[in-house]
Design a protein around this motif. Sequence first.
Motif, PDB file in Angstrom:
ATOM      1  N   ASP A  42      -5.265  -4.997  -1.925  1.00 28.85           N
ATOM      2  CA  ASP A  42      -5.715  -4.783  -0.539  1.00 28.85           C
ATOM      3  C   ASP A  42      -4.627  -4.167   0.337  1.00 28.85           C
ATOM      4  O   ASP A  42      -4.646  -4.332   1.561  1.00 28.85           O
ATOM      5  CB  ASP A  42      -6.211  -6.090   0.085  1.00 28.85           C
ATOM      6  N   GLU A  43      -3.687  -3.461  -0.262  1.00 26.76           N
ATOM      7  CA  GLU A  43      -2.623  -2.807   0.496  1.00 26.76           C
ATOM      8  C   GLU A  43      -2.548  -1.346   0.081  1.00 26.76           C
ATOM      9  O   GLU A  43      -2.441  -1.027  -1.095  1.00 26.76           O
ATOM     10  CB  GLU A  43      -1.279  -3.486   0.238  1.00 26.76           C
ATOM     11  N   SER A  44      -2.643  -0.439   1.084  1.00 24.97           N
ATOM     12  CA  SER A  44      -2.605   0.989   0.812  1.00 24.97           C
ATOM     13  C   SER A  44      -1.154   1.449   0.671  1.00 24.97           C
ATOM     14  O   SER A  44      -0.330   1.216   1.553  1.00 24.97           O
ATOM     15  CB  SER A  44      -3.296   1.768   1.936  1.00 24.97           C
ATOM     16  N   ILE A  45      -0.858   2.115  -0.445  1.00 22.61           N
ATOM     17  CA  ILE A  45       0.502   2.557  -0.752  1.00 22.61           C
ATOM     18  C   ILE A  45       0.477   4.058  -0.957  1.00 22.61           C
ATOM     19  O   ILE A  45      -0.253   4.562  -1.811  1.00 22.61           O
ATOM     20  CB  ILE A  45       1.057   1.844  -1.997  1.00 22.61           C
ATOM     21  N   GLU A  46       1.275   4.783  -0.167  1.00 20.90           N
ATOM     22  CA  GLU A  46       1.355   6.238  -0.251  1.00 20.90           C
ATOM     23  C   GLU A  46       2.662   6.654  -0.914  1.00 20.90           C
ATOM     24  O   GLU A  46       3.712   6.081  -0.643  1.00 20.90           O
ATOM     25  CB  GLU A  46       1.264   6.884   1.137  1.00 20.90           C
ATOM     26  N   ARG A  47       2.574   7.675  -1.786  1.00 19.91           N
ATOM     27  CA  ARG A  47       3.746   8.206  -2.450  1.00 19.91           C
ATOM     28  C   ARG A  47       3.569   9.715  -2.668  1.00 19.91           C
ATOM     29  O   ARG A  47       2.469  10.200  -2.909  1.00 19.91           O
ATOM     30  CB  ARG A  47       3.971   7.535  -3.815  1.00 19.91           C
TER      31      ARG A  47
END
Length: 526
Positions: free
Chosen positions: A506-511
Amino acid sequence: MMSRCGATPPPPTAPPLNPGEELTDEETRIINDVLARAAKMDDLERQRIHLLSVRLEDARRTACGDGRSSCLLCGAALGAGGAAPQLCVRCGKHVCGACAARSDAASSCLCPICKQHQEVQKRSGAWFFKGPAPRVLPDPLPLAPPPPPPLTVPDGAVDEEASPPRQPERRPVAVQEKKEAAGGALPTSTDSPPSSLARHAPDGTSSREDEDDEGDEDSDDATTLGSLEFSLLYQQDGHQLQCCVIRAKGLKPMDSNGLSDPYVKLHLLPGASKSNKLRTKTLKNTLNPTWNETLVYHGITQDEMSRKTLRLSVSDEDKFGHNDFIGETRVALKKLAFDRKKKFNVCLERVLPVKKAVGGQSRGMALYEDDAHEGEEPAERGRILVSLRYDSGRGRLIVGVVRCAHLAAMDANGYSDPFVKVCLKPDMGKKAKNKTQIKKKTLNPEFQEEFSYDIKHGELAKKTLDISVWDYDMGKSNDFIGGCQLGIRAEGECLKHWYECLKNKDESIERWHLLIHDNSGGRFDD
């Protein structure tokens, strides 16, 4: 008196220290470090003695007996029907056996108050000085001011603004007259420095940020090119390089009406191309334009910040012909501190952009290539910003395609028509394949699209997410630009991104991910 002939020569010793010789900076730092450590140890010792003194005062304050018929410390009755009294050899007071403290002598005892008082004196050295032990440390030695950084200028050039004024050398009159008679008049310095001298902005920053770029510039043009004011900010978390072009002053007129139509163009060196070209809007008929326009480079890594140079060039736009180059300046990005804005106000330089001829004429981006950096790094295919989030409530994986940056040009016009394909493998069927919309004629597209896959969290460890970028061509097969794979079998940032998604539900992670051009075996399907 003994004869010196039979005397044994003394052993060699170190030469004595010259009383007038000054200490070096390294010796001064070592002495100051020793003084600092001694001062710290003194502070710790004073704190320990202070605690002992506090305990002594507490023992004196809590004493509730008279020391004759009752215990001095606890107040218990002594004598007949009470505890056996013990006589303190220091103060002559009586204490009970439970409160008595044995001294060094086996036949004598001390009351707790005298025992603690003796401990304070022993630890503090007051038994010798009859009071607190005096100790005064010398003050730290002053360090010599650091020498100013040397100014690199061509042979024979003198920077009158950077170097301090020279004091006239005082000579005896006879010596000076003798030198003048022997060699003629003394040479005098020229009033105007050479035109190749680096200029300095009002804030102290040099306009020549890259010392490797040396070009022949005309002295008349160099004084009338104008100045450029801008600021740079690198955001480490977002991998963004922001350049705010504020204004220019006193630009050189390039049109017949005595004015110009200026604009500013940005490139990243080495490896300049249309994918990393940014430019401001054009302002008509002015020599003092004010843009206040922020241009952003996305996906700039820390490694690129350490080896890239930003080139800012000012040109005059001509509607019926080639644009006229006015001047430029360059900034080595390694000089920027992360997450801290730095302002520049520099003079433009007449550095000719033509480095070499390509095919008989210098055209396109070959104007901005540096011969010194040619072949240093392989051609990049671009990079893509992807977000991952596993929705544990709905049991689905949400993949977001945010944007691409610095894509390779696949069309004859120097651009591409990119779109992105996303596929979750294996054994997901057609429902696992998705693609974004097509962005026309751009190398830095922004998509902001999301795709979801219904899958259990425990099955993600067996899956691989294929992301590929393509150039759309009407009437023929699309051109593959590059791709990347995220999963347990991936490496580097791709593996780290996939692992963080599995770990943080439930956590959006951008890379950001680099696009590779390896499509052997059809890893990325068209």
